[in-house]
Design a protein around this motif. Structure first.
Motif: not given
Length: 221
Positions: A189-204
């Motif tokens: 599982r992964a998650k980020c607080s950025c708009p694109a990171g809810a499912n954890g597939y963002c750059n961060h």
């Protein structure tokens, strides 16, 4: 740090970046195969890294994130070394008793392939949707965007949390990234607080995964 195994997966732009950071010249007309050959010839040599873009992104990278990587490297050489005070007292990190900077809990089987597999799970079929986060994530890792990383082991799952600077807004509050890794190396599982990171597939998220891969390679015998 690039292993010989991962070298074959590098894009032309990444190979040029590697050479630029070591002050090695190349012709703009050189093919990927020629650049790859140059990198192979110099991979085991010691270079003093230089800033290929003076005064811009690389020189603005925060000192704190560099200190953390240096501390991890020192901890591998000397397990008794103490964590720098600047990292311990950072009020931006919620340091609970079970969280620590001890990286020995990270899964030894985790590798670049797990990062790619995680990117593919985004559900987006377009190739660019997989390649872009991988490329941007590596940039975030290399430019020390990821920092304040903490780990803990819970019921055979490795929990990792850290912060990642915003791509064009380093002066603003960084994003919070959380991960759960399995002992097999898979990303559960992964998650980020950025708009694109809810499912954890963002750059961060990818940037933090690259940092984890880097630390595990340092620990390898």
């Amino acid at each position: 740090m690039i292993s010989r195994a991962d070298l074959e997966k590098c894009k032309k732009s990444e190979l040029k970046f590697w050479l630029n950071c070591r002050g090695l010249r190349y012709k703009s007309t050189e093919t990927r195969a020629e650049l790859l050959s140059r990198v192979r010839q110099n991979l085991d040599k010691d270079f003093i890294l230089i800033d290929p873009d003076p005064g811009k992104a690389y020189t603005r990278a925060k000192k704190k994130s560099k200190m953390q990587i240096l501390f991890w490297e020192e901890q591998l050489r000397n397990p008794e070394s103490q964590e720098p005070e600047a990292l311990v007292t950072d009020t931006d990190v919620d340091v609970e008793e079970s969280w620590s900077t001890d990286t020995s809990v990270l899964p030894k089987r985790f590798s670049y392939l797990n990062i790619v597999e995680h990117a593919k799970k985004s559900g987006r079929e377009a190739k660019s949707y997989v390649e872009k986060p991988l490329e941007k994530g590596y940039k975030f890792f290399y430019e020390n965007y990821c920092h304040d990383v903490l780990c803990k082991l819970e019921e055979n799952e490795i929990h990792v949390k850290g912060k990642c600077f915003r791509s064009q807004k380093k002066n603003e509050r960084p994003h919070n990234v959380t991960l759960i890794l399995l002992t097999t190396g898979d990303v559960k599982r992964a998650k980020c607080s950025c708009p694109a990171g809810a499912n954890g597939y963002c750059n961060h998220t990818m940037g933090l995964l690259y940092l984890i891969d880097h630390v595990i390679k340092l620990k390898a015998p």
